[in-house]
Motif scaffolding. Structure first.
Motif, PDB file in Angstrom:
ATOM      1  N   ALA A   1      28.830 -11.472  27.278  1.00 12.71           N
ATOM      2  CA  ALA A   1      30.082 -11.034  27.268  1.00 12.71           C
ATOM      3  C   ALA A   1      30.186  -9.567  27.518  1.00 12.71           C
ATOM      4  N   ASN A   2      29.130  -8.794  27.713  1.00 12.77           N
ATOM      5  CA  ASN A   2      29.081  -7.299  27.771  1.00 12.77           C
ATOM      6  C   ASN A   2      28.448  -6.816  28.822  1.00 12.77           C
ATOM      7  N   ASP A   3      27.962  -7.706  29.734  1.00 13.46           N
ATOM      8  CA  ASP A   3      26.955  -7.557  30.888  1.00 13.46           C
ATOM      9  C   ASP A   3      27.519  -6.380  31.890  1.00 13.46           C
TER      10      ASP A   3
ATOM     11  N   GLU B   1      26.589 -12.646  23.390  1.00 11.74           N
ATOM     12  CA  GLU B   1      27.055 -10.966  23.299  1.00 11.74           C
ATOM     13  C   GLU B   1      26.509 -10.233  24.523  1.00 11.74           C
TER      14      GLU B   1
ATOM     15  N   HIS C   1      36.098 -11.331  32.818  1.00 11.87           N
ATOM     16  CA  HIS C   1      34.834 -11.741  32.737  1.00 11.87           C
ATOM     17  C   HIS C   1      34.597 -12.900  34.068  1.00 11.87           C
TER      18      HIS C   1
ATOM     19  N   ASN D   1      33.611   1.667  24.200  1.00  8.80           N
ATOM     20  CA  ASN D   1      33.305   0.278  24.251  1.00  8.80           C
ATOM     21  C   ASN D   1      32.980  -0.057  25.618  1.00  8.80           C
ATOM     22  N   THR D   2      32.474  -1.364  25.762  1.00  5.98           N
ATOM     23  CA  THR D   2      32.368  -2.155  27.087  1.00  5.98           C
ATOM     24  C   THR D   2      33.486  -1.936  27.899  1.00  5.98           C
ATOM     25  N   ARG D   3      34.756  -2.312  27.322  1.00  6.78           N
ATOM     26  CA  ARG D   3      35.898  -2.118  28.281  1.00  6.78           C
ATOM     27  C   ARG D   3      36.050  -0.717  28.731  1.00  6.78           C
TER      28      ARG D   3
ATOM     29  N   LYS E   1      30.673 -12.208  21.099  1.00 12.01           N
ATOM     30  CA  LYS E   1      30.978 -10.779  20.450  1.00 12.01           C
ATOM     31  C   LYS E   1      31.424  -9.695  21.704  1.00 12.01           C
ATOM     32  N   HIS E   2      32.511  -9.457  21.826  1.00 15.12           N
ATOM     33  CA  HIS E   2      32.941  -8.475  22.570  1.00 15.12           C
ATOM     34  C   HIS E   2      34.188  -7.708  22.117  1.00 15.12           C
ATOM     35  N   TRP E   3      34.653  -6.457  22.527  1.00 15.92           N
ATOM     36  CA  TRP E   3      33.722  -5.684  23.260  1.00 15.92           C
ATOM     37  C   TRP E   3      32.609  -4.953  22.313  1.00 15.92           C
ATOM     38  N   ASN E   4      31.350  -4.688  22.832  1.00 15.89           N
ATOM     39  CA  ASN E   4      30.575  -3.983  21.959  1.00 15.89           C
ATOM     40  C   ASN E   4      30.386  -2.413  22.286  1.00 15.89           C
TER      41      ASN E   4
END
Length: 226
Positions: A146-148, A143, A122, A76-78, A63-66
């Motif tokens: 993917a959002n680290d 998740e 990533h 969001n993460t992006r 799951k991304h972007w959270n």
């Protein structure tokens, strides 16, 4: 009255005695993972070598972007990675829309002034992570991967062109087009694999070892993911 005085004195003494956690309670609280600093040649040998398998992989299993580090900021993460990596910060308008700003894509050395022309890569692609261990993780851990944003190497803003050229390839098959980026890239790839306990197949491990010989001064920094 004497009884009340004694009770009050006892309460005062207890209040002054510092409270300490019992050994059992202290043991129940896990210690924070320790940061590691290794020479690249040593670090690559610590990645387990194993066969890879893509059975069952789909991108939506990560799951991304959270909502990112701060759900209240509307980014969001992006967007948060773009803000963190901007050489010149962009303007941020309603809905976390970014305009202006400037970034340096280290894969190809290109300066970018339009955030729409950047991808958030990533470092170890999602499919490669699945192949090398993430298939056994919970959805929540995938998740988190993917959002680290807790490790600078995990997510990087680069030109969309280079990100799409890379796709899901490991260093045995693809390296950044800029030779000046190679040692940094191998160091960050290695750091990400070690942080998340991911394996490498034999061709990948061999490639990492070859690059490590050429990158004698590269140091790998990583903290195991919780």
């Amino acid at each position: 009255m004497i009884t009340n005085v004694l009770r009050g004195a006892t309460a005062l003494v207890l209040a002054l005695v510092p409270l300490t956690a019992s050994p059992a309670l202290a043991a129940a609280v896990p210690a924070a993972p320790a940061a590691e600093v290794l020479e690249l040649a040593d670090a690559v040998t610590r990645i387990a070598v194993a066969e890879e398998a893509r059975t069952g992989y789909t991108r939506d299993k990560f799951k991304h972007w959270n909502t990112g580090l701060d759900p209240a900021d509307g980014c969001n993460t992006r967007a948060e990675v773009l803000l963190a990596e901007a050489v010149e910060p962009p303007a941020v308008t309603a809905g976390c829309k970014l305009t202006g700003g400037r970034w340096l894509s280290y894969y190809d050395g290109q300066a970018v002034t339009d955030p729409a022309k950047l991808d958030i890569d990533h470092m170890v692609p999602l499919a490669e992570a699945w192949d090398s261990g993430a298939s056994a993780w919970t959805a929540a851990r995938r998740e988190a991967y993917a959002n680290d944003q807790d490790a600078a190497a995990s997510l990087v803003a680069v030109t969309a062109r280079t990100n799409r050229q890379k796709a899901d390839q490991d260093p045995a098959a693809w390296m950044p087009p800029s030779p000046d980026a190679h040692c940094r890239y191998i160091g960050e790839w290695t750091a990400t694999k070690l942080r998340w306990g991911l394996a490498a197949d034999q061709a990948e491990a061999d490639a990492l070892a070859v690059y490590a010989e050429a990158c004698e001064t590269t140091v790998v920094h990583y903290t195991p993911a919780p």
